[in-house]
Design a protein around this motif. Structure first.
Motif, mmCIF file in Angstrom:
data_model
loop_
_atom_site.group_PDB
_atom_site.id
_atom_site.type_symbol
_atom_site.label_atom_id
_atom_site.label_comp_id
_atom_site.label_asym_id
_atom_site.label_seq_id
_atom_site.Cartn_x
_atom_site.Cartn_y
_atom_site.Cartn_z
ATOM 1 N N PHE A 55 -32.208 39.335 -12.529
ATOM 2 C CA PHE A 55 -30.881 39.196 -11.919
ATOM 3 C C PHE A 55 -29.957 40.357 -12.311
ATOM 4 O O PHE A 55 -29.067 40.742 -11.559
ATOM 5 N N GLY A 56 -30.191 40.934 -13.502
ATOM 6 C CA GLY A 56 -29.429 42.127 -13.869
ATOM 7 C C GLY A 56 -29.747 43.302 -12.968
ATOM 8 O O GLY A 56 -28.854 44.020 -12.509
ATOM 9 N N ILE A 57 -31.049 43.503 -12.686
ATOM 10 C CA ILE A 57 -31.457 44.582 -11.782
ATOM 11 C C ILE A 57 -30.879 44.351 -10.389
ATOM 12 O O ILE A 57 -30.416 45.280 -9.713
ATOM 13 N N GLY A 58 -30.887 43.097 -9.923
ATOM 14 C CA GLY A 58 -30.316 42.788 -8.613
ATOM 15 C C GLY A 58 -28.829 43.078 -8.546
ATOM 16 O O GLY A 58 -28.323 43.627 -7.553
ATOM 17 N N ARG B 259 -18.837 39.108 -13.630
ATOM 18 C CA ARG B 259 -18.252 38.585 -12.388
ATOM 19 C C ARG B 259 -16.821 39.072 -12.212
ATOM 20 O O ARG B 259 -16.419 39.444 -11.103
ATOM 21 N N ALA B 260 -16.045 39.055 -13.293
ATOM 22 C CA ALA B 260 -14.669 39.539 -13.200
ATOM 23 C C ALA B 260 -14.637 41.011 -12.825
ATOM 24 O O ALA B 260 -13.817 41.444 -12.003
ATOM 25 N N PRO C 225 -26.297 37.752 -7.295
ATOM 26 C CA PRO C 225 -27.196 37.731 -8.460
ATOM 27 C C PRO C 225 -26.451 37.607 -9.783
ATOM 28 O O PRO C 225 -26.995 37.054 -10.755
ATOM 29 N N ALA C 226 -25.207 38.101 -9.849
ATOM 30 C CA ALA C 226 -24.457 38.026 -11.105
ATOM 31 C C ALA C 226 -24.181 36.586 -11.507
ATOM 32 O O ALA C 226 -24.005 36.293 -12.697
ATOM 33 N N MET C 227 -24.135 35.668 -10.543
ATOM 34 C CA MET C 227 -23.908 34.253 -10.860
ATOM 35 C C MET C 227 -25.029 33.669 -11.706
ATOM 36 O O MET C 227 -24.853 32.649 -12.375
ATOM 37 N N ARG C 228 -26.211 34.321 -11.710
ATOM 38 C CA ARG C 228 -27.357 33.797 -12.450
ATOM 39 C C ARG C 228 -27.546 34.470 -13.801
ATOM 40 O O ARG C 228 -28.539 34.198 -14.489
ATOM 41 N N LEU C 229 -26.648 35.350 -14.172
ATOM 42 C CA LEU C 229 -26.717 35.975 -15.489
ATOM 43 C C LEU C 229 -26.336 34.956 -16.564
ATOM 44 O O LEU C 229 -25.702 33.943 -16.269
#
Length: 473
Positions: free
Chosen positions: A287-290, A353-354, A464-468
């Motif tokens: 998810f970081g790569i995404g 996210r921010a 994808p950041a929502m899944r970090l």
């Protein structure tokens, strides 16, 4: 005992590896920063010297632009070999080799007698530069434990603060006060210092023969390196012409995409792939790569808009345009230093996210403002600074979060994957934004459309950041 859980449920023990002393880590970081500063300064300096080089060699600007394109293609060809080179000859030897190639390429470029020779020598530089950053990042990532990972990544981000601010100013001064040769000769003393410090300060590699030599995935190399080069070449040609349907853009891009797809299939089935895609089994890394892919596409894709807007739509000089970029460079670099350290202590998901939200807001505001005739310059600059603050909260913190919990022996592969991701997505974004600008027209409404498309790409990174990770363990 600290542990991390991958997607498959496997538990990796992170505390079994011996803690590397802070002094050794600091020496590694110092050497890597010096080498990276040289590489980043070179790129920013050469970018502003295109017109002067065109005049010096009596060559069309389209030909001289190949000095940048050839460098990028060389990067794409050599980056996939990073993990294998580090394992085969050792990290220190790999880094020294990269420094020698880059410094030698700089000397040869300063001695170029025509445009083709300059382009050829830039390829030598690119081969060194393609190893320099991922090898340096891999060494630092492997040396830092989890508690020091954010601080380490923050320090590695210092060249991103120095390069965009100092590069245009230094390059302009060298071109005005000396000659074009000095945009390359300036690398020689820095390269010599970096070589001396690397030889003295970096930890010695293991003696040859004590570690089994890894197998080189030759078929994978013959697919991935040419595939990336052809793909980036096709994207660059399509972006320049604003049309991907021409054979000169479409055929290389399709051939490159086919080779990359073949490599991906092979990498998932062979025992010793050139690039370990099993890293993506780690949910945080995937998810970081995404997140980085989408954000990099929009952020770096928008980089071409500012110079064209200020010079073409507003009639400002190149020097003034360079100075207008200083505030956003400072905003990105300063915020990056703070955020990369804070990511060790706060929720990565909330921070990133921010940052995405702030970056997308700043990009959208920039688009709305440039769409207004004769808008005050300070308003546009303030909007780009907001975008820069958001970008500083995303780029290095996401890399840190994605890589921090991986086993040490997988750090070189992670560094290679991150750098390939950045190169490809930046090229895709640049080509896409070029086409949007070309289709909409290089007028205020066209720039507004291009900036809003870039803002949309940044906003998509929220998915994808929502899944970090939401908190540190």
């Amino acid at each position: 005992m600290i542990s991390t859980e991958a997607a498959g449920g496997d538990v990796q023990e992170a505390s079994d590896a011996p803690r590397i002393p802070s002094s050794a880590l600091n020496r590694t970081i110092l050497v890597v920063i010096i080498g990276t500063v040289m590489s980043v300064l070179d790129m920013t300096i050469v970018n502003i010297a295109m017109r002067r080089l065109s005049e010096a060699f009596g060559a069309p600007l389209e030909t001289i632009q190949w000095t940048a394109t050839a460098y990028t293609l060389a990067l794409a060809a050599v980056i996939p070999t990073t993990a294998w080179v580090m394992a085969r000859i050792g990290a220190k030897r790999a880094y020294l080799t990269a420094l020698i190639l880059f410094t030698l390429g700089s000397l040869l470029a300063a001695c170029a007698w025509d445009a083709p020779s300059l382009i050829a020598f830039r390829v030598v530089q690119g081969l060194g530069g393609g190893l320099l950053v991922p090898v340096g990042m891999g060494m630092a990532m492997a040396a830092a434990d989890r508690e020091r990972f954010g601080r380490t990544m923050a320090l590695l981000g210092l060249p991103i603060l120095v390069g965009p601010v100092a590069g245009p100013v230094l390059g302009g001064w060298l071109l005005d006060a000396a000659s074009w040769q000095w945009i390359f000769l300036v690398n020689l003393p820095v390269g010599a210092v970096a070589l001396a410090l690397a030889a003295k300060l970096l930890r010695p590699d293991a003696p040859r023969g004590t570690v089994p030599a890894p197998q080189l995935d030759v078929p994978g190399l013959l697919m991935l390196s040419p595939g990336l080069a052809l793909l980036l070449y096709g994207l660059a040609r399509g972006g320049e012409r604003g049309d991907f349907s021409t054979p000169g853009a479409l055929l290389p891009a399709l051939a490159g995409a086919t080779l990359v797809a073949g490599f991906l299939r092979r990498a998932l089935t062979t025992r010793h792939p050139l690039l370990d895609l099993r890293l993506l089994n780690d949910r945080t890394f995937a998810f970081g790569i995404g997140t980085l892919a989408l954000f990099t596409c929009g952020y770096f894709g928008s980089m071409l808009l500012g110079p064209v807007y200020w010079q073409q739509a507003r009639g400002w000089s190149a020097t003034s345009t360079g100075l207008l970029g200083v505030p956003v460079g400072l905003a990105v670099g300063t915020t990056m230093q703070i955020a990369a350290r804070r990511v060790d202590k706060v929720s990565p998901r909330r921070l990133i996210r921010a940052g995405i939200a702030v970056g997308a807001l700043g990009m959208a505001l920039t688009g709305l403002l440039v769409g207004v005739e004769n808008v005050p310059a300070w308003q546009v600059v303030c909007a780009t600074v907001v975008m820069g603050v958001g970008s500083g909260m995303v780029l290095l913190p996401t890399t840190t979060t994605a890589s921090r919990d991986l086993p040490k022996d997988r750090m070189p592969a992670a560094s290679t994957a991150v750098n390939i991701n950045s190169q490809v997505c930046a090229s895709v974004g640049t080509a896409l934004i070029s086409v949007v600008l070309g289709s909409a027209g290089a007028d205020p409404s066209g720039f507004r459309t291009a900036y809003l498309v870039a803002a949309g790409l940044l906003a998509l990174a929220l998915v994808p950041a929502m899944r970090l990770p939401g908190r540190r363990d």
